[in-house]
Design an enzyme around this catalytic site. Structure first.
Site, short mmCIF file in Angstrom:
data_model
loop_
_atom_site.label_atom_id
_atom_site.label_comp_id
_atom_site.label_asym_id
_atom_site.label_seq_id
_atom_site.Cartn_x
_atom_site.Cartn_y
_atom_site.Cartn_z
N GLU A 1 35.41 17.17 65.08
CA GLU A 1 35.68 15.76 64.78
C GLU A 1 34.39 15.09 64.32
O GLU A 1 33.29 15.60 64.58
CB GLU A 1 36.21 15.05 66.03
CG GLU A 1 37.55 15.56 66.51
CD GLU A 1 38.65 15.41 65.47
OE1 GLU A 1 38.92 14.28 65.02
OE2 GLU A 1 39.24 16.42 65.07
N VAL B 1 39.32 16.90 55.35
CA VAL B 1 40.76 17.11 55.13
C VAL B 1 41.23 16.45 53.83
O VAL B 1 41.96 17.07 53.04
CB VAL B 1 41.58 16.59 56.34
CG1 VAL B 1 43.06 16.86 56.13
CG2 VAL B 1 41.10 17.21 57.65
N LYS C 1 46.29 16.08 71.78
CA LYS C 1 47.33 16.93 71.18
C LYS C 1 48.39 17.28 72.23
O LYS C 1 49.59 17.29 71.93
CB LYS C 1 46.69 18.19 70.61
CG LYS C 1 45.82 17.91 69.38
CD LYS C 1 44.90 19.08 69.07
CE LYS C 1 44.10 18.87 67.81
NZ LYS C 1 42.98 19.81 67.67
N GLU D 1 52.56 16.67 61.27
CA GLU D 1 52.42 18.09 61.64
C GLU D 1 50.95 18.48 61.83
O GLU D 1 50.61 19.25 62.72
CB GLU D 1 53.09 18.98 60.59
CG GLU D 1 53.04 20.46 60.90
CD GLU D 1 53.68 20.85 62.23
OE1 GLU D 1 54.87 20.56 62.43
OE2 GLU D 1 52.97 21.43 63.08
P1 NAP Z 1 35.86 13.36 57.96
O1 NAP Z 1 35.39 14.56 57.25
O2 NAP Z 1 34.90 12.61 58.82
O3 NAP Z 1 36.46 12.39 56.86
C1 NAP Z 1 36.92 11.11 57.17
C2 NAP Z 1 37.14 10.37 55.87
O4 NAP Z 1 37.74 9.12 56.16
C3 NAP Z 1 35.86 10.08 55.09
O5 NAP Z 1 36.09 10.25 53.73
C4 NAP Z 1 35.58 8.60 55.40
O6 NAP Z 1 34.95 7.91 54.34
C5 NAP Z 1 36.98 8.07 55.56
N1 NAP Z 1 37.04 6.91 56.43
C6 NAP Z 1 36.75 6.85 57.74
N2 NAP Z 1 36.95 5.59 58.20
C7 NAP Z 1 37.39 4.86 57.15
C8 NAP Z 1 37.74 3.52 56.96
N3 NAP Z 1 37.69 2.65 57.97
N4 NAP Z 1 38.13 3.11 55.73
C9 NAP Z 1 38.18 3.97 54.71
N5 NAP Z 1 37.84 5.29 54.81
C10 NAP Z 1 37.45 5.71 56.01
O7 NAP Z 1 37.11 13.69 58.89
P2 NAP Z 1 38.17 14.88 58.74
O8 NAP Z 1 37.67 16.08 59.44
O9 NAP Z 1 38.59 14.99 57.33
O10 NAP Z 1 39.36 14.33 59.68
C11 NAP Z 1 40.21 13.33 59.23
C12 NAP Z 1 41.38 13.18 60.18
O11 NAP Z 1 42.09 14.42 60.26
C13 NAP Z 1 41.02 12.84 61.63
O12 NAP Z 1 42.03 12.05 62.18
C14 NAP Z 1 40.98 14.19 62.31
O13 NAP Z 1 41.21 14.11 63.71
C15 NAP Z 1 42.15 14.85 61.62
N6 NAP Z 1 42.13 16.30 61.65
C16 NAP Z 1 41.04 16.96 61.26
C17 NAP Z 1 41.04 18.35 61.26
C18 NAP Z 1 39.84 19.14 60.84
O14 NAP Z 1 39.87 20.37 61.02
N7 NAP Z 1 38.80 18.54 60.31
C19 NAP Z 1 42.19 19.03 61.70
C20 NAP Z 1 43.32 18.30 62.09
C21 NAP Z 1 43.29 16.94 62.06
P3 NAP Z 1 33.46 8.30 53.84
O15 NAP Z 1 33.61 9.67 53.24
O16 NAP Z 1 33.10 7.29 52.82
O17 NAP Z 1 32.59 8.28 55.07
N1 HSE Z 2 38.36 18.92 65.73
C1 HSE Z 2 39.62 19.56 65.80
C2 HSE Z 2 39.45 20.92 66.38
C3 HSE Z 2 40.24 19.64 64.43
O1 HSE Z 2 38.32 21.43 66.46
O2 HSE Z 2 40.45 21.50 66.80
C4 HSE Z 2 41.65 20.17 64.44
O3 HSE Z 2 42.52 19.27 65.05
#
Ligand code: NAP
Ligand code: HSE
Length: 366
Positions: free
Chosen positions: A192, A11, A207, A126
């Site tokens: 996730e 994200v 959610k 959001e």
């Molecule tokens: P991700 O790809 O695993 O990325 C997480 C990022 O956060 C990575 O860059 C990681 O660093 C960094 N991070 C994690 N812990 C940290 C810490 N303690 N200090 C500093 N940096 C840290 O996860 P994502 O899919 O982008 O999701 C991020 C958030 O958005 C989550 O809360 C998730 O539930 C939410 N979300 C995701 C989606 C989706 O479709 N993916 C949709 C809605 C909401 P490194 O890169 O160095 O490991």
């Molecule tokens: N892991 C979540 C999903 C990301 O699959 O719906 C969006 O919130």
């Protein structure tokens, strides 16, 4: 306006890319230039797809990150700690906050929004429910005139992706591997960091807990939502459902009746007349009923890099527009006063038994 981003994964990179790619468009829409000041990650060694502007500090040091003194802190890292401390630190030092972190809001939303209120700061979320699909806005703004009675949604893209693949396998007779489909959902950025949160139903329950707070003024602990994951759904079970003219969806539902709030988050047989049936793959859908607007339905891309970044950046733009007039806090959507309803299982005793076959799945017809 200085923006600092915690997290540069799926994200976070989408957010940084949109902010750079559409800078002139966003300046036109907000009348403020937006600058990415700093980005915090866990490891500087990880390879990234998106390049940051040269003026932006990419760091693994929280102190250097906060020294950039952001106007808007964007948290797209996930987890409870240290995200909780970082959000509190940002709010108390005068920044407005945008987050996509449903786990944190479902667990600590009440307390974080109280801190934001105390400091006259915005906390927007959001993207935390249904990614790019406007779920929170729909309930709190568009349907703000209604006494909401029901919210029902497909709120997890990973589960919906797997269930859609199982359905295609059931229809075509071709085998589908649960593990391979989950791996594909991970590759596409839907899952996730710990995909157990998706397939166990936990992510969808979090959610739903957020929706209960904003739709009914009743914060619900996700642990108290009767829940089943999708791990037990096989192509054979899906084929059986098809034979009965149903499909199986992980359905999150909350319905208010009097002083009770009936909740459930379970694989459900969805019948032909329901619009939720048409929500396939990583898409999500949300149906809301109120006393004035009997039915509203939104659906679309709910997970993955750009659909989620779309919602995060929309929040950034709203905060940027309102912060200049010191009224970004009016964007906060968590209820200031709550009206706790007694929660109960949406399913009756007959259907609540351990789900082992089609006959035990709840049914949604419309
Ligand atoms: P991700 O790809 O695993 O990325 C997480 C990022 O956060 C990575 O860059 C990681 O660093 C960094 N991070 C994690 N812990 C940290 C810490 N303690 N200090 C500093 N940096 C840290 O996860 P994502 O899919 O982008 O999701 C991020 C958030 O958005 C989550 O809360 C998730 O539930 C939410 N979300 C995701 C989606 C989706 O479709 N993916 C949709 C809605 C909401 P490194 O890169 O160095 O490991
Ligand atoms: N892991 C979540 C999903 C990301 O699959 O719906 C969006 O919130």
């Amino acid at each position: 306006m200085r923006i600092s981003i915690i997290g540069f994964g799926t994200v976070g990179q989408g957010v940084a890319d949109l902010l750079q790619r559409h800078a002139p468009l966003y300046e036109q829409r907000t009348s403020v230039p937006l600058e990415i000041a700093s980005v915090l990650v866990r490891s500087l060694d990880r390879k990234r797809d998106i390049t940051l502007p040269t003026s932006c500090l990419l760091t693994d040091d929280p102190e250097a990150f906060f020294a950039a003194e952001p106007d808007i802190l964007v948290e797209v890292a996930g987890g409870i700690d240290p995200a909780h401390q970082y959000l509190t630190r940002a709010i108390t030092s005068g920044a407005d906050v945008v987050t996509a972190n449903k786990s944190l809001i479902a667990k600590n939303g009440g307390q974080l929004f109280a801190t934001a209120r105390e400091h006259n700061r915005a906390l927007t979320m959001e993207a935390a429910v249904a990614g790019g699909v406007p779920a929170i806005d729909l309930i709190t703004d568009c349907l703000g005139a209604n006494d909401i009675t029901t919210v029902a949604g497909i709120l997890n893209g990973t589960c919906n992706f797997i269930l859609s693949a199982l359905e295609v396998a059931a229809l075509s007779g071709r085998p589908a591997s649960y593990d391979a489909t989950l791996a594909e959902a991970q590759r596409l950025g839907y899952a996730e960091a710990d995909p157990t949160l998706d397939v166990s139903g936990r992510d969808s329950a979090e959610k739903l807990a957020i929706l209960c707070a904003i739709a009914f003024g009743t914060p619900v602990n996700p642990d108290d939502i009767p829940n089943n994951g999708i791990e037990f759904i096989t192509p054979e079970l899906m084929a059986k459902a098809r034979d009965e003219r149903y499909t199986i969806k992980l359905l999150a539902i909350a319905r208010r009746e009097g002083d009770k709030l009936y909740v459930s988050n379970r694989p459900t047989l969805v019948g032909g007349r329901s619009r939720l049936r048409l929500v396939t793959y990583a898409d999500m859908g949300l149906s809301v009923a109120g006393d004035a607007m009997q039915s509203a339905f939104v659906s679309g891309s709910g997970a993955g890099r750009y659909p989620t970044a779309s919602a995060v950046v929309a929040d950034i733009l709203r905060v940027a527009r309102t912060r200049a007039n010191n009224c970004a806090h009016t964007l906060n959507r968590w209820p200031e006063t709550t009206s706790p309803l007694r929660t109960a299982d949406y399913l009756n005793n007959e259907t609540r038994s351990t789900i082992i076959g089609l006959e035990h799945l709840p049914v949604l017809q419309s």
